[in-house]
Design a protein around this motif. Structure first.
Motif, PDB file in Angstrom:
ATOM      1  N   ARG A  39      95.531 -22.519  70.882  1.00  0.00           N
ATOM      2  CA  ARG A  39      95.283 -23.734  70.475  1.00  0.00           C
ATOM      3  C   ARG A  39      95.057 -24.087  68.803  1.00  0.00           C
ATOM      4  N   ASP A  40      95.976 -24.637  68.329  1.00  0.00           N
ATOM      5  CA  ASP A  40      96.570 -24.366  66.680  1.00  0.00           C
ATOM      6  C   ASP A  40      96.998 -25.027  65.908  1.00  0.00           C
ATOM      7  N   SER A  41      96.228 -25.722  64.725  1.00  0.00           N
ATOM      8  CA  SER A  41      96.895 -26.978  63.584  1.00  0.00           C
ATOM      9  C   SER A  41      98.365 -26.607  64.284  1.00  0.00           C
ATOM     10  N   ALA A  42      99.220 -26.673  62.996  1.00  0.00           N
ATOM     11  CA  ALA A  42     100.697 -27.084  62.641  1.00  0.00           C
ATOM     12  C   ALA A  42     100.449 -25.666  61.205  1.00  0.00           C
ATOM     13  N   GLU A  43      99.609 -26.173  60.211  1.00  0.00           N
ATOM     14  CA  GLU A  43      99.787 -24.919  59.496  1.00  0.00           C
ATOM     15  C   GLU A  43      99.097 -23.857  60.545  1.00  0.00           C
ATOM     16  N   GLY A  44      98.415 -23.501  61.069  1.00  0.00           N
ATOM     17  CA  GLY A  44      97.941 -22.303  61.618  1.00  0.00           C
ATOM     18  C   GLY A  44      99.327 -21.901  62.618  1.00  0.00           C
ATOM     19  N   PHE A  45     100.112 -22.881  63.081  1.00  0.00           N
ATOM     20  CA  PHE A  45     101.336 -21.962  64.053  1.00  0.00           C
ATOM     21  C   PHE A  45     102.500 -21.606  62.813  1.00  0.00           C
ATOM     22  N   ALA A  46     102.060 -22.663  61.207  1.00  0.00           N
ATOM     23  CA  ALA A  46     103.859 -21.797  60.592  1.00  0.00           C
ATOM     24  C   ALA A  46     102.457 -20.832  59.607  1.00  0.00           C
ATOM     25  N   TYR A  47     101.851 -20.454  59.757  1.00  0.00           N
ATOM     26  CA  TYR A  47     100.659 -19.545  59.528  1.00  0.00           C
ATOM     27  C   TYR A  47     101.842 -17.838  60.357  1.00  0.00           C
ATOM     28  N   ARG A  48     101.112 -18.301  61.519  1.00  0.00           N
ATOM     29  CA  ARG A  48     100.911 -17.520  62.936  1.00  0.00           C
ATOM     30  C   ARG A  48     102.400 -16.521  62.483  1.00  0.00           C
ATOM     31  N   LEU A  49     103.733 -17.604  62.157  1.00  0.00           N
ATOM     32  CA  LEU A  49     105.059 -17.416  62.508  1.00  0.00           C
ATOM     33  C   LEU A  49     105.846 -17.290  61.088  1.00  0.00           C
ATOM     34  N   GLY A  50     104.764 -17.325  59.843  1.00  0.00           N
ATOM     35  CA  GLY A  50     105.370 -17.313  58.761  1.00  0.00           C
ATOM     36  C   GLY A  50     106.865 -18.514  58.659  1.00  0.00           C
ATOM     37  N   ARG A  51     106.620 -19.515  59.203  1.00  0.00           N
ATOM     38  CA  ARG A  51     107.419 -20.193  59.107  1.00  0.00           C
ATOM     39  C   ARG A  51     106.984 -21.011  58.149  1.00  0.00           C
ATOM     40  N   ASN A  52     108.576 -22.290  57.745  1.00  0.00           N
ATOM     41  CA  ASN A  52     107.843 -23.434  57.208  1.00  0.00           C
ATOM     42  C   ASN A  52     106.533 -24.882  58.337  1.00  0.00           C
ATOM     43  N   PRO A  53     105.624 -24.593  57.032  1.00  0.00           N
ATOM     44  CA  PRO A  53     104.379 -25.573  57.534  1.00  0.00           C
ATOM     45  C   PRO A  53     105.540 -27.190  58.257  1.00  0.00           C
ATOM     46  N   VAL A  54     106.420 -27.026  57.840  1.00  0.00           N
ATOM     47  CA  VAL A  54     107.248 -29.287  57.862  1.00  0.00           C
ATOM     48  C   VAL A  54     107.796 -28.369  59.139  1.00  0.00           C
ATOM     49  N   ALA A  55     108.692 -27.756  59.363  1.00  0.00           N
ATOM     50  CA  ALA A  55     109.724 -27.152  59.947  1.00  0.00           C
ATOM     51  C   ALA A  55     108.676 -27.334  61.396  1.00  0.00           C
ATOM     52  N   ILE A  56     107.133 -26.580  61.377  1.00  0.00           N
ATOM     53  CA  ILE A  56     106.421 -26.085  62.754  1.00  0.00           C
ATOM     54  C   ILE A  56     106.123 -27.463  62.553  1.00  0.00           C
ATOM     55  N   ALA A  57     105.892 -28.636  62.280  1.00  0.00           N
ATOM     56  CA  ALA A  57     104.933 -29.759  62.107  1.00  0.00           C
ATOM     57  C   ALA A  57     106.196 -31.132  63.150  1.00  0.00           C
ATOM     58  N   GLU A  58     107.867 -30.727  62.596  1.00  0.00           N
ATOM     59  CA  GLU A  58     108.375 -31.538  63.283  1.00  0.00           C
ATOM     60  C   GLU A  58     108.888 -30.958  64.531  1.00  0.00           C
ATOM     61  N   ALA A  59     108.333 -29.819  65.260  1.00  0.00           N
ATOM     62  CA  ALA A  59     109.133 -28.923  66.286  1.00  0.00           C
ATOM     63  C   ALA A  59     107.642 -29.263  67.285  1.00  0.00           C
ATOM     64  N   LEU A  60     106.566 -29.511  66.643  1.00  0.00           N
ATOM     65  CA  LEU A  60     105.311 -29.862  67.460  1.00  0.00           C
ATOM     66  C   LEU A  60     105.324 -31.232  67.559  1.00  0.00           C
ATOM     67  N   GLY A  61     105.912 -32.086  66.545  1.00  0.00           N
ATOM     68  CA  GLY A  61     106.602 -34.208  67.278  1.00  0.00           C
ATOM     69  C   GLY A  61     107.672 -34.166  67.808  1.00  0.00           C
ATOM     70  N   VAL A  62     108.603 -33.277  68.544  1.00  0.00           N
ATOM     71  CA  VAL A  62     109.162 -32.898  69.653  1.00  0.00           C
ATOM     72  C   VAL A  62     108.450 -32.807  70.376  1.00  0.00           C
ATOM     73  N   MET A  63     107.848 -31.514  70.562  1.00  0.00           N
ATOM     74  CA  MET A  63     107.018 -31.365  71.972  1.00  0.00           C
ATOM     75  C   MET A  63     105.423 -31.792  72.632  1.00  0.00           C
ATOM     76  N   LEU A  64     105.056 -32.091  71.460  1.00  0.00           N
ATOM     77  CA  LEU A  64     104.133 -33.441  71.769  1.00  0.00           C
ATOM     78  C   LEU A  64     104.827 -34.372  73.012  1.00  0.00           C
ATOM     79  N   ALA A  65     106.331 -35.126  71.439  1.00  0.00           N
ATOM     80  CA  ALA A  65     107.078 -36.421  72.285  1.00  0.00           C
ATOM     81  C   ALA A  65     106.997 -36.667  74.619  1.00  0.00           C
ATOM     82  N   GLY A  66     107.752 -35.042  74.323  1.00  0.00           N
ATOM     83  CA  GLY A  66     108.010 -34.673  75.266  1.00  0.00           C
ATOM     84  C   GLY A  66     106.579 -34.166  76.487  1.00  0.00           C
ATOM     85  N   GLY A  67     105.684 -34.115  75.992  1.00  0.00           N
ATOM     86  CA  GLY A  67     104.786 -33.509  76.642  1.00  0.00           C
ATOM     87  C   GLY A  67     104.766 -32.119  77.198  1.00  0.00           C
TER      88      GLY A  67
END
Length: 117
Positions: A39-67
């Motif tokens: 369980r983590d925040s969008a920022e936390g996932f981005a940090y763990r993955l070394g990815r842009n937080p905006v890109a992770i937040a967008e991916a999480l939004g799609v995943m959240l909308a899809g369940g």
């Protein structure tokens, strides 16, 4: 997707179409598969993955909308995690991803999507 335009995993085509929207999303799917209780925040996932937080937040939004993921809290305190009922589908995606040709098709698909933005 593979030879003749037919996917070797047609049951996963809707999953791929919906959730594999970027390479950041792919990294997130791999992380959620390897650590399903995380369980983590969008920022936390981005940090763990070394990815842009905006890109992770967008991916999480799609995943959240899809369940695929669920969220607790709100705003910057929002924590995301894999929805338990999504585990079998994510397991199937990870299993299918062992096929090199299919992975290459997925890379082409993600690149094509990124080129249309």
């Amino acid at each position: 997707m593979a030879e003749g335009g037919r996917s070797p995993h047609p049951e996963l085509d809707p999953f791929v179409e919906r959730y594999l929207v970027s390479f950041a999303a792919w990294d997130l799917l791999v992380l959620l598969h390897s650590q399903p209780g995380l369980r983590d925040s969008a920022e936390g996932f981005a940090y763990r993955l070394g990815r842009n937080p905006v890109a992770i937040a967008e991916a999480l939004g799609v995943m959240l909308a899809g369940g695929l993921v669920t969220a607790l809290g709100s705003g910057e305190g929002e924590l995301y995690f894999l929805a338990p009922e999504s585990r079998p589908l994510l397991d199937r995606f990870a299993e299918a991803s062992a096929n090199r040709e299919w992975r290459l098709d997925l890379v082409r698909s993600v690149l094509a999507r990124m080129g249309t933005k």
